[in-house]
Design a protein around this motif. Structure first.
Motif, PDB file in Angstrom:
ATOM      1  N   LEU A 234       0.828  -1.207   0.000  1.00  0.00           N
ATOM      2  CA  LEU A 234       0.000   0.000   0.000  1.00  0.00           C
ATOM      3  C   LEU A 234       0.862   1.257   0.000  1.00  0.00           C
ATOM      4  O   LEU A 234       0.518   2.260  -0.641  1.00  0.00           O
ATOM      5  CB  LEU A 234      -0.938  -0.011   1.213  1.00  0.00           C
ATOM      6  CG  LEU A 234      -2.039  -1.077   1.186  1.00  0.00           C
ATOM      7  CD1 LEU A 234      -2.844  -1.038   2.487  1.00  0.00           C
ATOM      8  CD2 LEU A 234      -2.962  -0.879  -0.011  1.00  0.00           C
ATOM      9  N   ALA A 235       1.986   1.204   0.706  1.00  0.00           N
ATOM     10  CA  ALA A 235       2.901   2.347   0.691  1.00  0.00           C
ATOM     11  C   ALA A 235       3.454   2.568  -0.717  1.00  0.00           C
ATOM     12  O   ALA A 235       3.575   3.709  -1.185  1.00  0.00           O
ATOM     13  CB  ALA A 235       4.042   2.116   1.680  1.00  0.00           C
ATOM     14  N   ALA A 236       3.786   1.482  -1.419  1.00  0.00           N
ATOM     15  CA  ALA A 236       4.281   1.604  -2.788  1.00  0.00           C
ATOM     16  C   ALA A 236       3.215   2.178  -3.716  1.00  0.00           C
ATOM     17  O   ALA A 236       3.500   3.031  -4.569  1.00  0.00           O
ATOM     18  CB  ALA A 236       4.742   0.236  -3.297  1.00  0.00           C
ATOM     19  N   VAL A 237       1.971   1.739  -3.550  1.00  0.00           N
ATOM     20  CA  VAL A 237       0.872   2.291  -4.355  1.00  0.00           C
ATOM     21  C   VAL A 237       0.701   3.779  -4.062  1.00  0.00           C
ATOM     22  O   VAL A 237       0.467   4.588  -4.977  1.00  0.00           O
ATOM     23  CB  VAL A 237      -0.435   1.520  -4.072  1.00  0.00           C
ATOM     24  CG1 VAL A 237      -1.626   2.220  -4.718  1.00  0.00           C
ATOM     25  CG2 VAL A 237      -0.327   0.091  -4.592  1.00  0.00           C
ATOM     26  N   ALA A 238       0.827   4.157  -2.795  1.00  0.00           N
ATOM     27  CA  ALA A 238       0.714   5.572  -2.428  1.00  0.00           C
ATOM     28  C   ALA A 238       1.821   6.397  -3.077  1.00  0.00           C
ATOM     29  O   ALA A 238       1.593   7.516  -3.548  1.00  0.00           O
ATOM     30  CB  ALA A 238       0.756   5.722  -0.909  1.00  0.00           C
ATOM     31  N   VAL A 239       3.031   5.846  -3.108  1.00  0.00           N
ATOM     32  CA  VAL A 239       4.138   6.548  -3.761  1.00  0.00           C
ATOM     33  C   VAL A 239       3.832   6.761  -5.238  1.00  0.00           C
ATOM     34  O   VAL A 239       4.024   7.861  -5.784  1.00  0.00           O
ATOM     35  CB  VAL A 239       5.455   5.767  -3.583  1.00  0.00           C
ATOM     36  CG1 VAL A 239       6.558   6.344  -4.476  1.00  0.00           C
ATOM     37  CG2 VAL A 239       5.904   5.802  -2.129  1.00  0.00           C
ATOM     38  N   LEU A 240       3.331   5.733  -5.902  1.00  0.00           N
ATOM     39  CA  LEU A 240       2.979   5.873  -7.312  1.00  0.00           C
ATOM     40  C   LEU A 240       1.864   6.896  -7.507  1.00  0.00           C
ATOM     41  O   LEU A 240       1.893   7.681  -8.467  1.00  0.00           O
ATOM     42  CB  LEU A 240       2.546   4.524  -7.888  1.00  0.00           C
ATOM     43  CG  LEU A 240       3.649   3.482  -8.078  1.00  0.00           C
ATOM     44  CD1 LEU A 240       3.058   2.167  -8.569  1.00  0.00           C
ATOM     45  CD2 LEU A 240       4.709   3.982  -9.049  1.00  0.00           C
TER      46      LEU A 240
END
Length: 388
Positions: A234-240
């Protein structure tokens, strides 16, 4: 296996060195472009759907025990999620037998090729079309499919023959679709600036995190690990979600904004592009080859990197900004080493991803930094009076 894989990697390196430098990107054709990231998201959804259906199949047909397939594969696979509540309501669970290995065999190639295409297009749409709208993608598909089939043969089981046939079909269908997608490419956000390259690095790191999560939780049937992996995903999706819109707002450097910083950034971006282009065809055979004896594969990577460096220098206008790029390379190497040593990872790819992201970000920051004198000169050039 090691010898065959080494020969595959060597042939792939040779094909890359012969094919990639002679290939030019075709002009995009009219039509709505489908970004490879959208394709990656769609294939990811299919992977997780298959995981859910596989778990239902095991629960209903095999009493929740995956040992009927797990005994043929390495340890660390088949940590199943608890989906008994859902499984009770699924009719005809026997029809879900193809979820065992066969679906993965078809989807794995498009997943990894779409991930590679996404990174390449983020860097340069012209490079994306050069690799994916030309015969290069067919060479990569052939090399990657052969590598997957070799690994299938190494892990022989009752599903192997079917899986190899399915992978060959995927090796034909996938480049056809990617070629069609790439021919409808369009302008991508500028990357050859400090902001553009740093945002590119952040987006690539986030995508890599998602790939690693997908590998652990779906490709090797560990849906039970998803709860522990979910915060990071979820953190990676937020970064994207933050980085990709910001990239569209980044402007390319002005034509009058010359100087060592811009020349160094152009060299960094060009070198990365050349490296991605040359590494494309042999990437998977080198990745798996590391497990069968790293030395020959590291030599191949060194050959590709040296060729990329020479090609970049030959294509770079003006004088090579030695001091600036050398300082950035040294600082980046130190940052990469520290990032890798900072954490012990279950998969070596996780440390490699973190190290590459940290090292490249530092390289970009050092290479592209402006001295106060350069900033003042740039402001004078951009003023209406030209500094007069």
């Amino acid at each position: 296996m090691a010898i065959i894989l080494a020969l595959t990697a060597a042939a792939s390196v040779l094909a890359s060195l012969l094919l990639v430098p002679r290939t030019r990107p075709p002009d995009p054709v009219p039509g709505r472009a489908v970004p490879p990231l959208a394709g990656f998201a769609a294939v990811t959804a299919l992977f997780y759907l298959n995981q859910v259906l596989f778990t239902v199949y095991v629960a209903r047909v095999h009493g929740g025990d995956p040992s009927f397939v797990a005994r043929y594969l390495p340890s660390g696979w088949f940590a199943l999620a608890d989906l008994d509540g859902l499984a009770r309501h699924v009719p005809a669970p026997g029809l879900l037998a193809p979820t065992v290995l066969r679906v993965q065999a078809f989807l794995e190639l498009p997943l990894v090729l779409l991930a590679y295409a996404t990174v390449v297009r983020w860097l340069d749409d012209g490079l994306y079309r050069r690799l994916f709208a030309t015969p290069v993608v067919w060479a990569a598909s052939a090399s990657w499919t052969l590598t997957f089939c070799l690994i299938e043969a190494e892990l022989r089981n009752p599903w192997t023959d079917d899986d190899i046939a399915i992978r060959i079909v995927s090796g034909v269908v996938t480049p056809l679709l990617l070629n069609r997608m790439a021919r409808r490419g369009g302008p991508s956000p500028a990357s050859a600036s400090v902001a553009g390259l740093l945002l590119f690095t952040a987006a690539t790191w986030a995508l890599g995190q998602l790939v690693l999560t997908l590998y652990d939780t779906a490709l090797i049937y560990n849906l039970g690990h998803l709860g522990g992996r979910l915060p990071g995903a979820l953190a990676a999706v937020a970064v994207l979600a933050v980085v990709l819109p910001l990239r569209r707002r980044v402007r390319a450097p002005a034509d009058g904004d010359a100087g060592p910083g811009r020349a160094a950034l152009a060299l960094v971006a060009g070198g990365l592009g050349q490296g991605l282009a040359l590494f494309f065809v042999p990437a998977l055979s080198v990745r798996y080859g590391v497990r069968f004896g790293a030395a020959p594969y590291l030599v191949m990577v060194a050959i590709l990197l040296a060729t990329a460096a020479v090609a970049t220098l030959r294509a770079s206008p003006g004088r090579f900004p030695t001091a600036r790029t050398a300082a950035g390379a040294l600082a980046g190497a130190a940052a990469a080493y520290a990032a890798v040593r900072l954490v012990t990872d279950p998969y070596y790819e996780a440390g490699l991803l973190r190290g590459l992201a940290a090292g490249f970000a530092v390289l970009v920051a050092v290479a592209g930094v402006r001295t106060p004198r350069r900033r003042a000169a740039a402001r004078r050039r951009s003023s209406p009076t030209g500094g007069a």
